[in-house]
Design a protein around this motif. Structure first.
Motif, mmCIF file in Angstrom:
data_model
loop_
_atom_site.group_PDB
_atom_site.id
_atom_site.type_symbol
_atom_site.label_atom_id
_atom_site.label_comp_id
_atom_site.label_asym_id
_atom_site.label_seq_id
_atom_site.Cartn_x
_atom_site.Cartn_y
_atom_site.Cartn_z
ATOM 1 N N ALA A 185 0.822 -1.210 0.000
ATOM 2 C CA ALA A 185 0.000 0.000 0.000
ATOM 3 C C ALA A 185 0.857 1.260 0.000
ATOM 4 C CB ALA A 185 -0.918 0.007 1.213
ATOM 5 N N LEU A 186 0.451 2.214 -0.817
ATOM 6 C CA LEU A 186 0.977 3.576 -0.810
ATOM 7 C C LEU A 186 -0.180 4.458 -0.362
ATOM 8 C CD1 LEU A 186 3.019 5.853 -1.606
ATOM 9 C CD2 LEU A 186 1.957 5.791 -3.874
ATOM 10 N N LEU A 187 0.018 5.196 0.705
ATOM 11 C CA LEU A 187 -1.013 6.080 1.240
ATOM 12 C C LEU A 187 -0.473 7.498 1.325
ATOM 13 C CD1 LEU A 187 -2.112 3.805 4.222
ATOM 14 C CD2 LEU A 187 -3.065 3.848 1.918
ATOM 15 N N GLY A 188 -1.337 8.488 1.161
ATOM 16 C CA GLY A 188 -0.937 9.878 1.340
ATOM 17 C C GLY A 188 -0.292 10.537 0.140
ATOM 18 N N ALA A 189 -0.361 9.909 -1.004
ATOM 19 C CA ALA A 189 0.152 10.526 -2.237
ATOM 20 C C ALA A 189 -0.930 11.475 -2.786
ATOM 21 C CB ALA A 189 0.487 9.450 -3.260
ATOM 22 N N PRO A 190 -0.593 12.308 -3.744
ATOM 23 C CA PRO A 190 -1.621 13.159 -4.354
ATOM 24 C C PRO A 190 -2.713 12.322 -5.035
ATOM 25 C CG PRO A 190 0.551 14.004 -4.863
ATOM 26 C CD PRO A 190 0.738 12.645 -4.234
ATOM 27 N N TYR A 222 6.170 9.202 -7.520
ATOM 28 C CA TYR A 222 4.926 9.721 -8.066
ATOM 29 C C TYR A 222 5.048 11.206 -8.372
ATOM 30 C CZ TYR A 222 4.553 10.683 -3.054
ATOM 31 O OH TYR A 222 4.824 11.074 -1.767
ATOM 32 N N VAL A 223 4.163 11.668 -9.237
ATOM 33 C CA VAL A 223 4.103 13.082 -9.592
ATOM 34 C C VAL A 223 3.469 13.832 -8.427
ATOM 35 C CG1 VAL A 223 3.118 14.765 -11.186
ATOM 36 C CG2 VAL A 223 3.958 12.566 -12.049
ATOM 37 N N ASP A 224 4.155 14.879 -7.956
ATOM 38 C CA ASP A 224 3.658 15.670 -6.828
ATOM 39 C C ASP A 224 3.973 17.138 -7.071
ATOM 40 O OD1 ASP A 224 2.983 16.881 -4.450
ATOM 41 O OD2 ASP A 224 3.982 15.390 -3.181
ATOM 42 N N GLY A 270 7.564 12.958 -5.873
ATOM 43 C CA GLY A 270 7.563 12.487 -4.495
ATOM 44 C C GLY A 270 7.993 11.034 -4.451
ATOM 45 N N PHE A 271 8.496 10.604 -3.305
ATOM 46 C CA PHE A 271 8.978 9.230 -3.136
ATOM 47 C C PHE A 271 8.419 8.638 -1.850
ATOM 48 C CE2 PHE A 271 12.072 11.464 -5.663
ATOM 49 C CZ PHE A 271 12.372 10.564 -6.670
ATOM 50 N N SER A 272 8.008 7.385 -1.915
ATOM 51 C CA SER A 272 7.577 6.674 -0.716
ATOM 52 C C SER A 272 8.802 6.150 0.023
ATOM 53 C CB SER A 272 6.693 5.478 -1.101
ATOM 54 O OG SER A 272 7.480 4.453 -1.713
ATOM 55 N N ASN A 273 8.569 5.570 1.186
ATOM 56 C CA ASN A 273 9.615 4.789 1.829
ATOM 57 C C ASN A 273 9.869 3.557 0.969
ATOM 58 O OD1 ASN A 273 9.664 6.524 4.021
ATOM 59 N ND2 ASN A 273 8.213 5.306 5.196
ATOM 60 N N THR A 315 -1.806 4.712 -11.580
ATOM 61 C CA THR A 315 -2.203 5.976 -10.962
ATOM 62 C C THR A 315 -2.749 5.710 -9.561
ATOM 63 O OG1 THR A 315 -4.423 5.856 -11.899
ATOM 64 C CG2 THR A 315 -2.799 7.112 -13.131
ATOM 65 N N THR A 316 -2.689 6.728 -8.723
ATOM 66 C CA THR A 316 -3.290 6.627 -7.405
ATOM 67 C C THR A 316 -4.801 6.808 -7.522
ATOM 68 O OG1 THR A 316 -3.005 8.986 -6.965
ATOM 69 C CG2 THR A 316 -1.241 7.518 -6.210
ATOM 70 N N SER A 317 -5.497 6.423 -6.479
ATOM 71 C CA SER A 317 -6.952 6.595 -6.432
ATOM 72 C C SER A 317 -7.286 8.069 -6.188
ATOM 73 C CB SER A 317 -7.516 5.752 -5.286
ATOM 74 O OG SER A 317 -7.152 6.328 -4.038
ATOM 75 N N PRO A 318 -8.553 8.430 -6.268
ATOM 76 C CA PRO A 318 -8.952 9.800 -5.934
ATOM 77 C C PRO A 318 -8.627 10.180 -4.489
ATOM 78 C CG PRO A 318 -10.675 8.753 -7.213
ATOM 79 C CD PRO A 318 -9.675 7.686 -6.867
ATOM 80 N N GLN A 319 -8.346 9.183 -3.649
ATOM 81 C CA GLN A 319 -7.950 9.436 -2.257
ATOM 82 C C GLN A 319 -6.428 9.458 -2.091
ATOM 83 O OE1 GLN A 319 -10.167 6.782 -3.048
ATOM 84 N NE2 GLN A 319 -11.877 8.192 -2.840
ATOM 85 N N GLY A 320 -5.673 9.331 -3.174
ATOM 86 C CA GLY A 320 -4.216 9.344 -3.101
ATOM 87 C C GLY A 320 -3.625 8.039 -2.615
ATOM 88 N N ARG A 321 -4.267 6.933 -2.955
ATOM 89 C CA ARG A 321 -3.814 5.617 -2.496
ATOM 90 C C ARG A 321 -3.540 4.687 -3.669
ATOM 91 N NH1 ARG A 321 -8.623 4.806 1.927
ATOM 92 N NH2 ARG A 321 -7.928 6.445 3.341
ATOM 93 N N LEU A 322 -2.667 3.748 -3.424
ATOM 94 C CA LEU A 322 -2.442 2.624 -4.320
ATOM 95 C C LEU A 322 -2.356 1.404 -3.416
ATOM 96 C CD1 LEU A 322 -1.739 1.274 -7.039
ATOM 97 C CD2 LEU A 322 0.654 1.765 -6.519
ATOM 98 N N VAL A 323 -3.321 0.518 -3.522
ATOM 99 C CA VAL A 323 -3.363 -0.659 -2.662
ATOM 100 C C VAL A 323 -3.413 -1.900 -3.530
ATOM 101 C CG1 VAL A 323 -4.626 -1.872 -0.841
ATOM 102 C CG2 VAL A 323 -4.530 0.629 -0.835
#
Length: 100
Positions: free
Chosen positions: A13-18, A80-82, A90-93, A53-61
């Protein structure tokens, strides 16, 4: 966490992205933290890049990630594009996925 075994599963899961932004899931055989675009890209010896792409909530699960059937260790990170970042990226952990 624990290694993925034949009967195990995990959630990626990626959370908190645009919201609704392009994201690249990058997997490599090893880790080599490298400064880039105002962040740090960790996977090295890149074996796979998946564009989505991320969801409308900024997630990829990705639920139900199972063992790969062979012993493998991958370093995985999202980029990701931010537009709020000076470099526009932007970069996740980074995480290490170990499958036994």
């Amino acid at each position: 966490g624990n290694p993925l075994k034949a009967d195990g599963q995990a959630e990626f899961a990626l959370l908190g992205a645009p919201a609704s932004t392009p994201v690249y899931v990058i997997a490599g055989a090893s880790a080599n933290p490298t400064p880039t675009l105002g962040g740090t890209l960790v996977p090295d010896q890149v074996a796979l890049i998946v564009s989505t792409t991320t969801s409308p909530q900024g997630r990829l699960v990705v639920p139900g990630v199972a063992a790969f059937g062979v012993p493998v260790s991958l370093v995985v990170q999202c980029a990701y594009v931010d537009g709020s970042q000076p470099s526009g990226a932007g970069f996740s952990n980074a995480i290490r996925i170990v499958s036994e």
